[in-house]
Motif scaffolding. Structure first.
Motif, PDB file in Angstrom:
ATOM      1  N   SER A 117      16.258-131.066  33.075  1.00  0.00           N
ATOM      2  CA  SER A 117      16.387-131.860  34.295  1.00  0.00           C
ATOM      3  C   SER A 117      17.188-131.068  35.317  1.00  0.00           C
ATOM      4  O   SER A 117      18.308-130.632  35.029  1.00  0.00           O
ATOM      5  N   ASP A 130      14.589-133.980  39.598  1.00  0.00           N
ATOM      6  CA  ASP A 130      14.994-135.384  39.735  1.00  0.00           C
ATOM      7  C   ASP A 130      14.267-136.088  40.875  1.00  0.00           C
ATOM      8  O   ASP A 130      14.182-135.554  41.981  1.00  0.00           O
ATOM      9  N   GLY A 164      18.413-138.758  36.241  1.00  0.00           N
ATOM     10  CA  GLY A 164      17.790-137.599  35.603  1.00  0.00           C
ATOM     11  C   GLY A 164      17.035-137.986  34.344  1.00  0.00           C
ATOM     12  O   GLY A 164      15.929-137.500  34.085  1.00  0.00           O
ATOM     13  N   GLY A 217      12.873-137.902  33.623  1.00  0.00           N
ATOM     14  CA  GLY A 217      12.270-137.293  32.444  1.00  0.00           C
ATOM     15  C   GLY A 217      11.378-138.253  31.680  1.00  0.00           C
ATOM     16  O   GLY A 217      10.265-137.901  31.271  1.00  0.00           O
TER      17      GLY A 217
END
Length: 194
Positions: free
Chosen positions: A55, A72, A82, A86
């Motif tokens: 990230s 992000d 973050g 993901g």
């Protein structure tokens, strides 16, 4: 409650999206411990998780890493943004999330988190007594709605996310704290001196 037979997929996820202001702007992932970059220590600790994602706030200076970079999409939300990015963008069902400054890597803890997730298919958070330790932990896509509610309320705390998601989660009690983070220049100097 009956445990699931696991088809659920897992990946490793390194949080490196911060501005690193307490480190004078130095990117922690590139700091060295015993002659090896933090990134390589973390990558090794996460290899059993499967694919590896990192990230980042911006792609530079991370383009040379042999991992999938995840930029992000939630700004100014800290780690929760973050992790949500993901979970939204990865192919896998869950992410074993570690901060970029968790060196030395608690290998036994990471293995335990992976094993519990693979056995139960549920998110897993370590705890020390009554205190949740949300990094490292296994976060799953099922946790996304709770995180988005919290961010909409202006609450970006990881522990708040776990509290809101707790009914569907596993808690891994730790007998003693096994996680170290390099948060400041002084922490790094202490680590280098070991």
């Amino acid at each position: 409650m009956k445990e699931k037979q696991m088809d659920n997929t897992l990946a490793g996820y390194i949080l490196a999206g911060g501005k690193n202001t307490r480190m004078g702007g130095r990117k922690k992932l590139f700091l060295k411990y015993r002659g090896k970059q933090f990134y390589l220590w973390l990558k090794n600790g996460l290899k059993a998780a499967g694919a590896l994602y990192v990230s980042v706030e911006e792609y530079a200076p991370y383009e040379g890493l042999d991992a999938v970079l995840v930029k992000d999409i939630y700004k100014d939300t800290g780690p929760i943004g973050g992790i949500c990015t993901g979970l939204k963008l990865c192919q896998e069902d869950a992410l074993l999330v570690v901060p970029c400054d968790m060196v030395p890597v608690p290998d036994r803890l990471l293995k335990d988190l992976m094993e519990i997730y693979r056995r139960t298919g549920r998110p897993v958070c370590p705890s020390a007594g009554d205190r949740l330790l949300p990094l490292p932990a296994v976060y799953s896509k099922e946790m996304l709605p709770a995180a988005e509610e919290l961010m909409a309320e202006g609450n970006c705390r990881l522990c708040g996310w776990w509290e809101r998601s707790r009914a569907g989660c596993e808690i891994l009690p730790l007998e003693h704290a096994t996680v170290n983070n390099v948060n400041t220049k002084e922490d790094y100097e202490r680590l280098e001196g070991q």
